[in-house]
Write a protein that holds these residues in place. Structure first.
Motif, PDB file in Angstrom:
ATOM      1  N   ARG A   1       1.031  -1.249   0.071  1.00  0.00           N
ATOM      2  CA  ARG A   1       0.034   0.055   0.093  1.00  0.00           C
ATOM      3  C   ARG A   1       0.875   1.036  -0.025  1.00  0.00           C
ATOM      4  O   ARG A   1       1.846   1.460   0.825  1.00  0.00           O
ATOM      5  CB  ARG A   1      -0.943  -0.071   1.312  1.00  0.00           C
TER       6      ARG A   1
ATOM      7  N   SER B   1       1.075   5.931  -1.496  1.00  0.00           N
ATOM      8  CA  SER B   1       0.132   6.791  -2.120  1.00  0.00           C
ATOM      9  C   SER B   1       0.724   7.421  -3.014  1.00  0.00           C
ATOM     10  O   SER B   1       1.871   7.441  -3.332  1.00  0.00           O
ATOM     11  CB  SER B   1      -0.451   7.584  -0.938  1.00  0.00           C
ATOM     12  N   ILE B   2      -0.019   8.206  -3.875  1.00  0.00           N
ATOM     13  CA  ILE B   2       0.268   9.007  -5.054  1.00  0.00           C
ATOM     14  C   ILE B   2       0.338  10.372  -4.632  1.00  0.00           C
ATOM     15  O   ILE B   2      -0.754  10.912  -3.810  1.00  0.00           O
ATOM     16  CB  ILE B   2      -0.492   8.750  -6.369  1.00  0.00           C
TER      17      ILE B   2
ATOM     18  N   TYR C   1       5.219   6.863 -10.750  1.00  0.00           N
ATOM     19  CA  TYR C   1       4.272   5.939 -10.410  1.00  0.00           C
ATOM     20  C   TYR C   1       3.983   4.681 -11.166  1.00  0.00           C
ATOM     21  O   TYR C   1       3.725   3.246 -10.889  1.00  0.00           O
ATOM     22  CB  TYR C   1       3.037   6.748  -9.834  1.00  0.00           C
TER      23      TYR C   1
ATOM     24  N   ILE D   1       4.704   0.780 -10.155  1.00  0.00           N
ATOM     25  CA  ILE D   1       3.319  -0.078 -10.069  1.00  0.00           C
ATOM     26  C   ILE D   1       3.820  -1.355 -10.936  1.00  0.00           C
ATOM     27  O   ILE D   1       3.242  -2.517 -10.368  1.00  0.00           O
ATOM     28  CB  ILE D   1       2.035   0.499 -10.532  1.00  0.00           C
TER      29      ILE D   1
ATOM     30  N   PRO E   1      -0.540  -3.696  -5.950  1.00  0.00           N
ATOM     31  CA  PRO E   1      -0.380  -2.419  -5.526  1.00  0.00           C
ATOM     32  C   PRO E   1      -1.881  -1.902  -4.982  1.00  0.00           C
ATOM     33  O   PRO E   1      -2.979  -2.149  -5.923  1.00  0.00           O
ATOM     34  CB  PRO E   1      -0.131  -1.539  -6.806  1.00  0.00           C
TER      35      PRO E   1
ATOM     36  N   VAL F   1      -3.505   1.199  -3.780  1.00  0.00           N
ATOM     37  CA  VAL F   1      -3.008   2.703  -4.128  1.00  0.00           C
ATOM     38  C   VAL F   1      -3.971   3.738  -3.260  1.00  0.00           C
ATOM     39  O   VAL F   1      -5.154   3.791  -3.642  1.00  0.00           O
ATOM     40  CB  VAL F   1      -2.923   3.318  -5.560  1.00  0.00           C
ATOM     41  N   THR F   2      -3.454   4.651  -2.539  1.00  0.00           N
ATOM     42  CA  THR F   2      -4.094   5.888  -2.020  1.00  0.00           C
ATOM     43  C   THR F   2      -3.813   6.917  -2.882  1.00  0.00           C
ATOM     44  O   THR F   2      -3.040   7.484  -3.043  1.00  0.00           O
ATOM     45  CB  THR F   2      -3.619   5.847  -0.430  1.00  0.00           C
TER      46      THR F   2
ATOM     47  N   CYS G   1      -5.552   9.457 -12.703  1.00  0.00           N
ATOM     48  CA  CYS G   1      -4.729   8.204 -12.156  1.00  0.00           C
ATOM     49  C   CYS G   1      -5.776   7.117 -12.758  1.00  0.00           C
ATOM     50  O   CYS G   1      -4.795   6.150 -12.928  1.00  0.00           O
ATOM     51  CB  CYS G   1      -5.025   8.382 -10.662  1.00  0.00           C
TER      52      CYS G   1
ATOM     53  N   PHE H   1      -2.976   4.400 -14.545  1.00  0.00           N
ATOM     54  CA  PHE H   1      -2.726   3.298 -13.728  1.00  0.00           C
ATOM     55  C   PHE H   1      -3.758   2.167 -13.756  1.00  0.00           C
ATOM     56  O   PHE H   1      -3.197   1.478 -13.293  1.00  0.00           O
ATOM     57  CB  PHE H   1      -2.200   3.751 -12.511  1.00  0.00           C
TER      58      PHE H   1
ATOM     59  N   VAL I   1      -3.940  -1.511 -11.477  1.00  0.00           N
ATOM     60  CA  VAL I   1      -4.275  -1.271 -10.017  1.00  0.00           C
ATOM     61  C   VAL I   1      -5.902  -1.963  -9.855  1.00  0.00           C
ATOM     62  O   VAL I   1      -6.915  -1.281 -10.553  1.00  0.00           O
ATOM     63  CB  VAL I   1      -4.343   0.227  -9.733  1.00  0.00           C
TER      64      VAL I   1
ATOM     65  N   TRP J   1      -8.238   0.563  -5.052  1.00  0.00           N
ATOM     66  CA  TRP J   1      -7.862   2.165  -4.847  1.00  0.00           C
ATOM     67  C   TRP J   1      -8.691   2.395  -3.672  1.00  0.00           C
ATOM     68  O   TRP J   1      -9.686   2.223  -3.201  1.00  0.00           O
ATOM     69  CB  TRP J   1      -8.715   2.911  -6.004  1.00  0.00           C
TER      70      TRP J   1
END
Length: 483
Positions: free
Chosen positions: A95, A97-98, A120, A124, A134, A136-137, A169, A173, A177, A180
């Motif tokens: 986990r 974050s972007i 990113y 990933i 992944p 992703v936050t 995003c 991605f 992913v 999310w």
């Protein structure tokens, strides 16, 4: 005689097997083990390759703080080593974050920073190549400074800016992913950033700012969820949720007033954001108490913004799982309401409390999981943060003991209470910048902040966690010595 001996032997064998099962309870094969980080806390490179400033960059720079996130763990340059560590640990998911301002420097589509998107994307794809999922936050507190200058989470137009960012995003991605997270710990972010000013962006508005923040944030979360649902789900088949933070809260006594204080505390914390998403609208106790005190304060309307029926329906149901961060437990007691005066969240809540930091051995986490499961019926629960801060050093046996107790609670909830907890993310993969200090160490991998290379070294807890993931047996404490 033979028959008696047969049944006696059968009794002892059965007893041994039962005892062995309880001694070596295993996590289900489908259960995912992970670890977490956040962009501002590990990446550094705060102004490199086109990244714009975030509210936390500004917050510490304006204070001329001795410690800040300018370099942090330097994961912007050392991400390959971090992926290798995640692989060696055996993580099933990571986990992270972007940083919004790394891909949109001023937070808007006016400037799209391809170098940030590439960073990113590379991270990933490297995780996916190692069969690490992944998680992703999208927003872990680090709002672009320009968006904050426009009002941030006090401005309803934030919903539109967030929409543009999350759509970028998803487009960039989304094929890789499957999990999310829209926002991390909105309770704490609104509390610190817009209520009491001890976190970025530093607004001290304890009577109304934190409620406006929660109103705009929930609308933004719902927009992000609906966008994925309508535009991306059919193609990518991912899941979207929000990370909520809560300690378990016990009543100090069985007195009815203390029990009422317990439920009120849970609703003012967990229910504040969980109720609108999982049940519809704010908790009734928040609506009633804040409206009543607002009226006594001679205000024309409640300090808690009212949702329209359309907004209630738009926000309700915007979840594919329940993501939960938890670290401690509290005990609360009834207290008389404070006299009407300067408005504040603490006066709206009005309970007395104390923190018990060693709660895992009294089944507090198991109680919290049952409360979440029974109250919100989420279908599945993902533990997105849990861990223990320690002082510097590699022999962190206190962290190992904490994790054993905590994961014991978790395993009991899965095996005995039949709660569908799908995964656990330990906080944190590595020591990081804990929103103002490098002294507190939450990582299972040590970071040497005195080294320009930010050298990473495995602690004993990392080897313990590696072994737990490999065996899926909680009480197996054998340490794997190779890395």
């Amino acid at each position: 005689m033979y028959s008696k001996m047969y049944y006696l032997l059968k009794f002892f064998v059965l007893g041994f097997l039962v005892q062995s099962c309880f001694a070596t309870k295993s996590f289900p094969e489908s259960f995912m083990f992970g670890a977490g980080t956040a962009a501002f806390q590990i990446e550094g490179a705060w102004n490199e390759d086109g990244k714009g400033p975030s509210i936390w960059d500004t917050f510490f720079h304006n204070k001329n703080a001795e410690e800040n996130g300018d370099v942090a763990c330097d994961s912007y340059h050392k991400w390959r080593e971090d992926v290798q560590n995640a692989k060696d640990l055996g993580l099933q998911f990571y986990r992270f974050s972007i940083a919004w301002s790394r891909i949109l420097p001023n937070g808007t589509l006016n400037i799209v920073n391809q170098k940030g998107i590439d960073y990113y994307s590379n991270l990933i794809k490297a995780l996916k190549a190692e069969n690490i999922e992944p998680v992703v936050t999208l927003y872990h507190w680090d709002m672009p400074q320009h968006i904050s200058d426009l009002g941030g989470l006090l401005n309803v137009q934030f919903v539109d800016y967030f929409e543009d960012y999350v759509r970028l995003c998803y487009n960039s991605f989304g094929s890789d992913v499957k999990y999310w997270v829209t926002f991390n710990e909105p309770t704490i972010h609104c509390f610190m950033g817009y209520g009491y000013g001890n976190g970025a962006p530093g607004f001290a508005l304890p009577g109304d700012g934190l409620y406006q923040c929660s109103y705009v944030l929930l609308k933004s979360h719902a927009r992000a969820y609906r966008i994925y649902d309508e535009e991306f789900r059919d193609q990518y088949q991912g899941k979207v949720g929000i990370v909520l933070e809560s300690s378990w809260v016990d009543a100090e006594t069985d007195d009815l007033l203390d029990l009422e204080a317990q439920e009120r505390s849970l609703q003012f914390n967990l229910g504040w954001f969980a109720n609108p998403i999982f049940k519809g609208n704010w908790p009734e106790v928040m609506i009633d108490r804040i409206a009543n005190r607002s009226q006594l304060e001679n205000l024309a309307r409640s300090r808690l913004p009212a949702f329209t029926q359309d907004e209630i329906e738009y926000i309700n149901g915007t979840h594919d799982f329940f993501a939960l961060n938890t670290y401690y437990s509290n005990a609360v007691r009834y207290e008389d309401d404070e006299p009407i005066g300067t408005p504040s969240y603490s006066k709206d809540l009005s309970v007395g409390s104390s923190i018990n930091r060693n709660f895992s051995d009294n089944q507090a986490f198991r109680k919290l999981l049952n409360y979440v499961n029974d109250r919100y019926n989420p279908g599945s629960i993902l533990i997105t943060e849990n861990g223990k801060g320690t002082s510097d050093g590699l022999e962190d046996t206190d962290r190992i003991e904490y994790l054993k107790l905590y994961l014991g609670n978790l395993l009991d909830a899965i095996l005995e209470d039949n709660i569908n907890v799908i995964g656990y993310s330990l906080w944190s993969l590595m020591d990081n910048f804990e929103w103002g200090t490098y002294e507190t160490r939450f990582g299972i991998i040590r970071v040497d902040y005195d080294s320009p290379n930010r050298t990473r070294t495995w602690k004993e807890s990392a080897r313990w966690y590696q072994n737990l993931i490999a065996t899926r047996v909680l009480d197996n404490s054998t340490i794997i010595i190779n890395n």
